[in-house]
Design a protein around this motif. Structure first.
Motif, PDB file in Angstrom:
ATOM      1  N   THR A  52      12.390   0.201 -21.955  1.00 39.09           N
ATOM      2  CA  THR A  52      11.535   0.759 -20.915  1.00 39.09           C
ATOM      3  C   THR A  52      11.647  -0.011 -19.606  1.00 39.09           C
ATOM      4  O   THR A  52      11.633   0.579 -18.524  1.00 39.09           O
ATOM      5  N   ILE A  53      11.774  -1.336 -19.679  1.00 42.05           N
ATOM      6  CA  ILE A  53      11.758  -2.132 -18.457  1.00 42.05           C
ATOM      7  C   ILE A  53      12.940  -1.804 -17.563  1.00 42.05           C
ATOM      8  O   ILE A  53      12.834  -1.806 -16.333  1.00 42.05           O
ATOM      9  N   GLY A  54      14.085  -1.477 -18.173  1.00 36.42           N
ATOM     10  CA  GLY A  54      15.253  -1.111 -17.378  1.00 36.42           C
ATOM     11  C   GLY A  54      15.006   0.108 -16.524  1.00 36.42           C
ATOM     12  O   GLY A  54      15.254   0.087 -15.298  1.00 36.42           O
ATOM     13  N   PRO A  55      14.531   1.215 -17.109  1.00 31.46           N
ATOM     14  CA  PRO A  55      14.218   2.388 -16.296  1.00 31.46           C
ATOM     15  C   PRO A  55      13.180   2.128 -15.214  1.00 31.46           C
ATOM     16  O   PRO A  55      13.220   2.743 -14.154  1.00 31.46           O
ATOM     17  N   VAL A  56      12.232   1.217 -15.470  1.00 35.59           N
ATOM     18  CA  VAL A  56      11.245   0.884 -14.434  1.00 35.59           C
ATOM     19  C   VAL A  56      11.958   0.263 -13.231  1.00 35.59           C
ATOM     20  O   VAL A  56      11.674   0.595 -12.069  1.00 35.59           O
ATOM     21  N   PHE A 223      12.361  16.195 -19.723  1.00 33.89           N
ATOM     22  CA  PHE A 223      13.293  15.130 -20.104  1.00 33.89           C
ATOM     23  C   PHE A 223      12.645  13.957 -20.835  1.00 33.89           C
ATOM     24  O   PHE A 223      13.362  13.096 -21.350  1.00 33.89           O
ATOM     25  N   ILE A 224      11.338  13.890 -20.896  1.00 36.97           N
ATOM     26  CA  ILE A 224      10.720  12.853 -21.731  1.00 36.97           C
ATOM     27  C   ILE A 224      11.165  13.003 -23.186  1.00 36.97           C
ATOM     28  O   ILE A 224      11.543  12.008 -23.828  1.00 36.97           O
ATOM     29  N   PRO A 225      11.166  14.224 -23.766  1.00 36.16           N
ATOM     30  CA  PRO A 225      11.694  14.379 -25.126  1.00 36.16           C
ATOM     31  C   PRO A 225      13.170  13.996 -25.239  1.00 36.16           C
ATOM     32  O   PRO A 225      13.600  13.455 -26.264  1.00 36.16           O
ATOM     33  N   ASN A 226      13.961  14.258 -24.181  1.00 39.65           N
ATOM     34  CA  ASN A 226      15.353  13.798 -24.195  1.00 39.65           C
ATOM     35  C   ASN A 226      15.423  12.285 -24.290  1.00 39.65           C
ATOM     36  O   ASN A 226      16.297  11.723 -24.970  1.00 39.65           O
ATOM     37  N   GLY A 227      14.514  11.611 -23.585  1.00 42.72           N
ATOM     38  CA  GLY A 227      14.465  10.154 -23.654  1.00 42.72           C
ATOM     39  C   GLY A 227      14.118   9.664 -25.046  1.00 42.72           C
ATOM     40  O   GLY A 227      14.686   8.677 -25.532  1.00 42.72           O
ATOM     41  N   VAL A 228      13.179  10.337 -25.708  1.00 43.52           N
ATOM     42  CA  VAL A 228      12.825   9.988 -27.087  1.00 43.52           C
ATOM     43  C   VAL A 228      14.053  10.084 -27.985  1.00 43.52           C
ATOM     44  O   VAL A 228      14.321   9.203 -28.813  1.00 43.52           O
ATOM     45  N   THR A 229      14.820  11.164 -27.818  1.00 41.44           N
ATOM     46  CA  THR A 229      16.018  11.356 -28.640  1.00 41.44           C
ATOM     47  C   THR A 229      17.067  10.303 -28.323  1.00 41.44           C
ATOM     48  O   THR A 229      17.696   9.742 -29.230  1.00 41.44           O
ATOM     49  N   ALA A 230      17.276  10.020 -27.036  1.00 40.00           N
ATOM     50  CA  ALA A 230      18.276   9.020 -26.649  1.00 40.00           C
ATOM     51  C   ALA A 230      17.951   7.645 -27.226  1.00 40.00           C
ATOM     52  O   ALA A 230      18.846   6.908 -27.656  1.00 40.00           O
ATOM     53  N   ALA A 347      15.380   7.347 -15.469  1.00 40.69           N
ATOM     54  CA  ALA A 347      14.554   6.145 -15.507  1.00 40.69           C
ATOM     55  C   ALA A 347      13.102   6.429 -15.878  1.00 40.69           C
ATOM     56  O   ALA A 347      12.544   5.801 -16.784  1.00 40.69           O
ATOM     57  N   VAL A 348      12.471   7.364 -15.162  1.00 36.94           N
ATOM     58  CA  VAL A 348      11.047   7.608 -15.402  1.00 36.94           C
ATOM     59  C   VAL A 348      10.817   8.183 -16.798  1.00 36.94           C
ATOM     60  O   VAL A 348       9.929   7.742 -17.539  1.00 36.94           O
ATOM     61  N   SER A 349      11.628   9.166 -17.185  1.00 38.88           N
ATOM     62  CA  SER A 349      11.452   9.766 -18.511  1.00 38.88           C
ATOM     63  C   SER A 349      11.736   8.758 -19.619  1.00 38.88           C
ATOM     64  O   SER A 349      11.037   8.731 -20.637  1.00 38.88           O
ATOM     65  N   LEU A 350      12.750   7.908 -19.420  1.00 42.17           N
ATOM     66  CA  LEU A 350      13.052   6.885 -20.423  1.00 42.17           C
ATOM     67  C   LEU A 350      11.956   5.836 -20.497  1.00 42.17           C
ATOM     68  O   LEU A 350      11.650   5.318 -21.579  1.00 42.17           O
TER      69      LEU A 350
END
Length: 405
Positions: A52-56, A223-230, A347-350
């Motif tokens: 999470t910190i990276g996308p922030v 894209f939040i669900p895409n982030g969950v999958t990634a 970034a935000v979704s991840l």
């Protein structure tokens, strides 16, 4: 005329080769990084915070690098700087062990890495502007490269061990940088002369208003669900009894089916507001179905089969969204538009998927988490409908009216 054609063909061949090799490191990083971190003793919640910190950090780096690209009008130079920085940061990441050091390395890595894809997308559009070529004929080579590398990576990682991920990733990135060094610098955007003196505030104001802002809100929910999958698909597959090869096959199935999809979209889709919005709505509905079915997955084979829906969701969405971003962005700020879109969908979704998603993965489990993902996509569909309505399509809707957004 012949020399011009030969030169143009070489430019396009090198860009396609770069797309192929640029997606190799992507195929190695997110699918296997959670397993790598788990191998070194980090819990799912800790992994979520590390991812999470990276996308922030990327929330700041994407607009900055997009602005730098627009200001310098030299995407090749920016891409090479970003890829070299990603390579250096990745070796720091894969060769430290304390939580604080990994935390710092992730910040540094994402600062350089996340702007690569949106700036490259801007490069593709600059290269093909004024030609009969379509975006999909170049993006397809990224899907092929991803599919080839991710399929080969399963046996490689099983043979070498997950602890060698850093060296494998580094080799893939070095190869991508070498190919990137052979790229031709694309011309500046055509049409109205690009202003040299514009501010960062102007770039942000241009990309955060009107329909573009509404589009970003819909994309975030989708894209939040895409982030969950990634972030957590590899852990989900392992929890169901899968291996590194199972992970590789799931990613391969997802990527390889993008190839015929991009060819079909290049041939049959139209880059008009009405057509783009209809394709985005279709992709969003397929997302709702996909995540709901993932909530019922009981074996790795079920997940591999459901990954075949990736082309109908992610493939449709990114192909169309990249063109819509170009359409809604002013010429001067197109790189900023692409990086802002990538900021929200990446970034935000991840960041949300890594923090909230990691907590939910541990507390309610992956099956219930995917039902929540389906609900988020449904909310994104509602916002996308509102966006379509805002265009005011009538029997003879004009592109000029949409351009004024």
């Amino acid at each position: 005329m012949r020399s011009y054609w030969t030169s143009e063909r070489i430019v396009h061949l090198r860009l396609r080769a770069f797309m192929f090799f640029m997606f190799g490191p992507v195929a190695l990083f997110l699918p296997y990084l959670p397993l790598y971190l788990q191998h070194h003793g980090f819990s799912p919640a800790e992994i979520g915070w590390l991812l999470t910190i990276g996308p922030v950090v990327a929330m700041l780096s994407n607009p900055v690098w997009g602005y730098a690209s627009d200001r310098l009008q030299n995407v090749k130079l920016i891409l090479l700087i970003l890829m070299a920085g990603s390579l250096a940061a990745s070796q720091f990441l894969f060769h430290v062990r304390p939580f604080w050091a990994v935390f710092l390395a992730m910040m540094l890595f994402y600062f350089f890495n996340t702007p690569i894809h949106p700036i490259n997308t801007s490069q593709v559009f600059q290269t093909i502007e004024g030609t009969p070529h379509r975006f999909g004929s170049f993006r397809i080579w990224g899907s092929i490269g991803y599919a080839v590398i991710v399929l080969a990576s399963g046996p490689i990682m099983e043979a070498l061990g997950i602890e060698e991920l850093g060296w494998v990733y580094g080799a893939a990135m070095v190869l991508a940088i070498l190919v990137g060094a052979m790229l031709h610098r694309p011309p500046a955007p055509r049409g109205k002369k690009t202003r040299q003196a514009f501010t960062f505030r102007e770039a942000m104001r241009s990309t955060l208003r009107g329909r573009f802002a509404l589009f970003l809100a819909a994309s975030l929910l989708i894209f939040i669900p895409n982030g969950v999958t990634a972030l957590y698909l590899s852990l989900f597959i392992e929890e169901l009894g899968g291996t590194a090869s199972s992970i590789g096959w799931s990613m391969f199935v997802a990527a390889v089916l993008e190839v015929p999809l991009f060819l079909l979209l290049d041939r049959w889709s139209k880059p008009t507001p009405r057509s783009m919005m209809n394709l985005l709505l279709f992709a969003t509905v397929m997302y709702v179905v996909r995540w709901a079915l993932m909530g019922f997955a009981a074996t790795p084979l079920h997940i591999i089969m459901l990954q075949s829906m990736h082309s109908l969701t992610f493939g449709f969405y990114i192909y169309t969204a990249a063109q819509l971003v170009e359409y809604l962005s002013e010429k001067t700020f197109r790189a900023s538009g692409q990086t802002m879109y990538a900021l929200v969908t990446g970034a935000v979704s991840l960041a949300i998927a890594g923090s909230v998603g990691g907590y939910l993965y541990e507390t309610i489990g992956p099956h219930a988490l995917y039902f929540i993902c389906a609900a988020l996509s449904a909310a994104g569909f509602a916002v996308m409908v509102a966006l379509r309505v805002s265009f005011g399509f009538g029997p003879e809707a004009s592109d000029q009216r949409a351009e004024s957004a």
